[in-house]
Design an enzyme around this catalytic site. Structure first.
Site: not given
Length: 416
Positions: A65, A134, A158
């Site tokens: 990420k 997210s 997330s």
């Protein structure tokens, strides 16, 4: 999807080599990335020339990420403020994965600073729907078969929510099992590293490989867990199809030998759940003070408003929320005397249509605050074919139990 365990087996028995795997990954990314847009950066050169990597991960390519620092790839944190930024060092998790034989080949898209402003990534199951956030890109890349595993984070929901929306397994370990060094902080009391893969067993293998811990999952005929089913009590309610999936999973588990009991939150846990946004927002206003003070115009309106609101939370209210959270953690540990795991929805329902929002973390944020291990188990779907994940939760530090029960449930659901 690409199974980590299947790839490792094939690499070991010689039916697959790294060059062939990397060609397959590159071809899949080339075919699907234009529509899914899961990646903020792809290291095409590394995909073309895989190194002869050893270790338990056998040279498997993976995604990280774009909230984690990477020395050899740009790191933007999902914000134009950091366009072109190149950190001098890798985040600890990236270095740990390299030592275990994993090869980072892509930075996956994140919402702005891993908060609410969505990125452009679309859900591989239906591109008109959000993949969640997210950790949007990590979940979508794994679900699309572009990468065998990827790392995300969870401050509210997330990891678990995107896993549910994208129909894959997601694991948020106990707080601080994996270090957050080199992660762009949003809330230092809540930020937790998570992992996405095709199955629960794949997630467990990755975590074992990089953490040095051994997780023994057993098989479908292993001892059945004691399961507490939690249907409501969060700040929102699950929809009918999610509740139907939860009830069906409970029926499958009971038929396979699990002890099933109903469970509801008590006032201490409800109070802790309500304390989560106070802690998160106050800490975010401090963690992103530089960006707010010096680059406010480059922040989304949603982010500016959130940081301003967090800055308005008094220290007294923040400290009171931390005390409530502490009491909630102690209470949460006590409730597991009568059962092994909690089973509840991973999200209120399937992935919402549109890319304007990433879904509601109401079913996740308490367990993040508590620091408890949580697993999103794939296998259920809506009548329209969208994935529905079910969340298995255990007490803090009982990651082995959470993974073992989640793996058992995944195998039982696959039998039906």
């Amino acid at each position: 999807m690409l199974s980590v365990l299947d790839l490792v087996t094939r690499l070991d028995n010689g039916t697959l080599d790294l060059a062939g795997l990397y060609r397959q990954v590159a071809e899949t990314i080339e075919a699907k990335e234009p529509e899914i847009e899961a990646c903020a950066f792809i290291d095409w050169q590394r995909l073309k020339t895989p190194d002869n990597v050893h270790g338990p991960l056998r040279g498997l390519p993976y995604g990280v990420k774009d909230i984690f620092d990477t020395a050899e790839m740009p790191t933007t944190y999902g914000s134009p403020i950091y366009d072109g930024y190149r950190p001098k060092a890798d985040a600890s998790v990236v270095s740990m994965t390299a030592r275990a034989g994993g090869v980072a080949v892509a930075k996956t898209r994140t919402t702005e600073f891993a908060f609410l402003q969505p990125t452009i990534t679309r859900n591989p199951h239906n591109t008109a729907h959000t993949p969640g956030g997210s950790s949007s890109g990590s979940a979508a890349a794994v679900a699309a078969g572009m990468l065998p595993f990827a790392f995300g984070t969870q401050t509210a929901g997330s990891t678990i929510r995107p896993a549910s929306f994208c129909g894959i397994a997601g694991f948020k370990p106990s707080y601080r099992i994996l270090p957050t060094v080199g992660l762009k902080t949003f809330s230092w009391n809540l930020d937790t590293v998570g992992v996405f893969a095709a199955s629960v067993a794949d997630c467990a293998f990755v975590l074992s490989a990089i953490s040095g811990r051994e997780f023994h999952l057993g098989d479908a005929d292993a001892a059945a867990p004691r399961v507490a089913v939690l249907r409501s009590g969060f700040s929102v309610e699950a929809d009918a199809e999610m509740l139907g999936a939860l009830d069906e999973a409970a029926r499958i588990a009971e038929a396979a030998g699990a002890t099933i009991v109903d469970f509801a939150f008590d006032p201490a846990l409800i109070a802790a759940d309500n304390a989560h946004p106070v802690i998160m927002n106050h800490e975010a206003a401090l963690a992103l003070a530089y960006e707010f003070d010096h680059h406010g115009d480059a922040l989304s309106p949603r982010m500016r408003e959130a940081l301003a609101a967090g800055g308005a939370i008094s220290v007294a209210d923040y400290d009171a929320a931390r005390s409530i959270a502490h009491r909630g953690r102690r209470r949460f540990d006590d409730i597991f005397e009568a059962f092994d795991v909690i089973l509840c929805p991973s999200a209120p329902g399937a992935a919402p249509a549109g890319l304007e929002a990433t879904g509601n973390p109401a079913f996740n944020r308490l367990f993040t605050l508590i620091g408890a291990p949580t697993v999103s188990v794939p296998g259920m779907h809506t009548s329209a074919g969208l994935p529905l994940g079910l969340q298995v939760v255990s007490r803090f530090g009982s990651d082995d139990m959470a993974l073992r029960a989640a793996h058992w449930l995944e195998l039982q659901m696959a039998r039906k």
